[in-house]
Write an enzyme that holds these catalytic residues in place. Structure first.
Site, mmCIF file in Angstrom:
data_model
loop_
_atom_site.group_PDB
_atom_site.id
_atom_site.type_symbol
_atom_site.label_atom_id
_atom_site.label_comp_id
_atom_site.label_asym_id
_atom_site.label_seq_id
_atom_site.Cartn_x
_atom_site.Cartn_y
_atom_site.Cartn_z
ATOM 1 N N ASP A 55 0.663 27.424 -72.631
ATOM 2 C CA ASP A 55 -0.359 26.693 -73.206
ATOM 3 C C ASP A 55 0.160 25.183 -73.274
ATOM 4 O OD1 ASP A 55 -1.549 29.040 -73.510
ATOM 5 O OD2 ASP A 55 -0.853 29.193 -75.546
ATOM 6 N N ASP A 61 1.941 22.118 -83.463
ATOM 7 C CA ASP A 61 2.252 23.503 -82.910
ATOM 8 C C ASP A 61 3.853 23.585 -83.277
ATOM 9 O OD1 ASP A 61 0.063 23.746 -80.088
ATOM 10 O OD2 ASP A 61 0.213 24.965 -81.833
ATOM 11 N N GLU A 84 5.925 31.960 -80.875
ATOM 12 C CA GLU A 84 4.897 31.746 -79.800
ATOM 13 C C GLU A 84 5.292 30.496 -79.028
ATOM 14 O OE1 GLU A 84 0.826 30.601 -80.598
ATOM 15 O OE2 GLU A 84 0.510 29.972 -78.653
ATOM 16 N N GLU A 85 6.201 29.611 -79.868
ATOM 17 C CA GLU A 85 6.673 28.285 -79.403
ATOM 18 C C GLU A 85 8.132 28.358 -78.380
ATOM 19 O OE1 GLU A 85 4.123 26.580 -79.105
ATOM 20 O OE2 GLU A 85 2.879 27.325 -80.399
ATOM 21 N N ASP A 105 2.937 33.207 -84.865
ATOM 22 C CA ASP A 105 2.214 32.210 -84.452
ATOM 23 C C ASP A 105 2.338 30.860 -85.273
ATOM 24 O OD1 ASP A 105 -1.050 31.918 -82.971
ATOM 25 O OD2 ASP A 105 0.556 30.513 -83.316
ATOM 26 N N LEU A 107 1.185 28.137 -85.274
ATOM 27 C CA LEU A 107 -0.194 27.246 -85.322
ATOM 28 C C LEU A 107 -1.300 27.999 -84.501
ATOM 29 C CD1 LEU A 107 -2.300 24.687 -85.155
ATOM 30 C CD2 LEU A 107 -0.857 25.097 -87.321
ATOM 31 N N ASP A 108 -2.174 28.717 -85.031
ATOM 32 C CA ASP A 108 -3.087 29.133 -84.391
ATOM 33 C C ASP A 108 -4.260 28.440 -84.368
ATOM 34 O OD1 ASP A 108 -4.480 31.755 -83.017
ATOM 35 O OD2 ASP A 108 -5.638 31.489 -84.861
ATOM 36 N N GLU A 271 -0.066 37.867 -82.591
ATOM 37 C CA GLU A 271 -1.384 37.664 -82.946
ATOM 38 C C GLU A 271 -1.925 39.082 -83.037
ATOM 39 O OE1 GLU A 271 -1.980 35.325 -79.650
ATOM 40 O OE2 GLU A 271 -2.897 33.665 -80.859
HETATM 41 P P1 AHG Z 1 -3.295 29.580 -80.126
HETATM 42 O O1 AHG Z 1 -3.737 28.251 -80.696
HETATM 43 O O2 AHG Z 1 -2.246 29.876 -81.157
HETATM 44 O O3 AHG Z 1 -2.996 29.482 -78.567
HETATM 45 O O4 AHG Z 1 -4.478 30.649 -80.220
HETATM 46 C C1 AHG Z 1 -5.706 30.175 -79.699
HETATM 47 C C2 AHG Z 1 -6.406 31.605 -79.579
HETATM 48 C C3 AHG Z 1 -7.265 31.718 -80.727
HETATM 49 O O5 AHG Z 1 -6.768 31.436 -82.159
HETATM 50 C C4 AHG Z 1 -8.722 31.748 -80.299
HETATM 51 O O6 AHG Z 1 -9.805 32.551 -80.762
HETATM 52 C C5 AHG Z 1 -8.657 31.372 -78.803
HETATM 53 O O7 AHG Z 1 -7.408 31.072 -78.588
HETATM 54 C C6 AHG Z 1 -9.463 30.570 -78.316
HETATM 55 O O8 AHG Z 1 -9.462 30.757 -76.810
HETATM 56 P P2 AHG Z 1 -10.599 30.139 -76.051
HETATM 57 O O9 AHG Z 1 -10.680 28.661 -76.281
HETATM 58 O O10 AHG Z 1 -10.351 30.584 -74.592
HETATM 59 O O11 AHG Z 1 -11.871 30.813 -76.425
HETATM 60 MN MN MN Z 2 -2.734 32.061 -81.647
HETATM 61 MN MN MN Z 3 -0.549 29.132 -81.552
#
Ligand code: AHG
Ligand code: MN
Ligand code: MN
Length: 322
Positions: A55, A61, A84-85, A105, A107-108, A271
């Site tokens: 990511d 984050d 996660e980081e 995690d 920052l989600d 998560e």
């Molecule tokens: P993170 O920001 O920690 O990577 O998590 C994001 C996750 C979750 O929070 C969210 O519902 C999903 O990614 C959204 O993914 P899409 O944009 O692919 O739908």
């Molecule tokens: Mn997340």
């Molecule tokens: Mn995250």
């Protein structure tokens, strides 16, 4: 109203209480910077690096990761953490006698940081398997979710709330920003058995397994006795925010296997496990589409898993199709 520390004094031991105190302090710092969106620390935009699952890291984050790591190192009750980081788990030097480890995690919902939409922090707390007095090992972080002794998330939204369980029900706390304290606003919260919302990114519909297509079509078609639709779609793109709305009003969140993410996008250890532990405390449940998330024994720190989680009636319908 019960202040977080009063609650923990009666519901947990001193070490767990000190961990939550550290999370409270770190949450306040992140909440403040999030609310200053662009006025305070440089937390907007991309960091220009990738995390272990590829990511694009956002500045927040990395900022949140540092803030929570500093607070949890200093509390003295955490022997190490898996974030996660960071590619690998981190042993907290000098904390070898601590009994607990954390999966987090920081920052989600990173895609929502720059657009002022709710984001969160997710964490699970485990008793270490390796002997105290030694450096933590990978095995400490690859425990099944049923081994969690506590878990929670912080939701940075119109208000900042912490939703947590130490194994005796799910409780909701709201941050009182001037006192920098969380106060309980709801206790022993139960998810409604059924709900109105299904949360799934339907852009991936063509990739869904036939059973999931059938469930989404079921949600689209189902009518109430008055002929009105029974369900509606709601998808925020922040697991914490979608989970929280479904917890309060009833609903289901699904991040399934897709063409681009054959094992789903969400990570089991920091998560899937914490959120499923919390949903189970609220009377719902979570699966990977087949089995209880909490029974899966992780083999890799950042392994992904499909996640179906929410109200039992909607989960039963989704799983019936499976
Ligand atoms: P993170 O920001 O920690 O990577 O998590 C994001 C996750 C979750 O929070 C969210 O519902 C999903 O990614 C959204 O993914 P899409 O944009 O692919 O739908
Ligand atoms: Mn997340
Ligand atoms: Mn995250």
């Amino acid at each position: 109203m019960t202040e977080l520390n009063e609650f923990l004094a009666s519901e947990s031991n001193a070490a767990i209480a000190s961990i939550f105190k550290a999370i409270e302090q770190a949450s306040f710092i992140v909440s403040k910077e999030v609310s200053y969106q662009g006025l305070g620390a440089d937390i907007l935009g991309a960091q220009g690096s990738e995390n272990s699952t590829g990511d694009q890291q956002q500045k927040l984050d990395v900022f949140a990761d540092h803030v929570f790591e500093r607070a949890l190192r200093n509390c003295g009750s955490v022997a190490g953490w898996a974030s996660e980081e960071a590619d690998e788990f981190v042993a907290f030097e000098g904390c070898e006698n601590a009994e607990y480890v954390i999966a987090i995690d920081p920052l989600d919902g990173s895609s929502n940081i720059d657009v002022n939409v709710s984001i969160g922090t997710i964490f699970g707390i485990y008793k270490r398997l390796s002997p105290t007095g030694t450096t933590v090992q990978l095995q400490d972080f690859l425990q099944p979710g049923r081994n969690q002794v506590a878990a929670g998330y912080v939701l940075y939204s119109v208000s900042t709330q912490m939703v947590l369980s130490t194994g005796n029900g799910l409780h909701i706390f709201t941050l009182e920003p001037y006192k920098k304290q969380f106060h309980r606003v709801a206790d022993h919260v139960k998810v409604p058995a059924d709900g109105k919302c299904y949360s799934i990114n339907e852009v991936n519909f063509d990739d869904f397994a036939p059973a999931l297509k059938d469930f989404v079509q079921y949600c689209r078609d189902k009518k109430q006795e008055n002929g009105k639709r029974k369900y509606t779609g709601r998808y925020i793109g922040s697991l914490c925010a979608d989970f929280h709305r479904n917890l309060i009003k009833g609903g289901i969140y699904i991040y399934p296997a897709t063409g681009e993410a054959p094992n789903g996008k969400l990570r089991l250890v920091y998560e899937g496990n914490p959120m499923t532990y919390l949903m189970a405390q609220a009377g719902g449940y979570g699966t990977d589409g087949v089995q209880d998330i909490l029974e899966i024994v992780p083999t890799q720190l950042h392994q992904k898993c499909p996640l179906y989680i929410g109200s039992p009636v909607m989960m039963n319908e989704a799983m019936k199709q499976a």
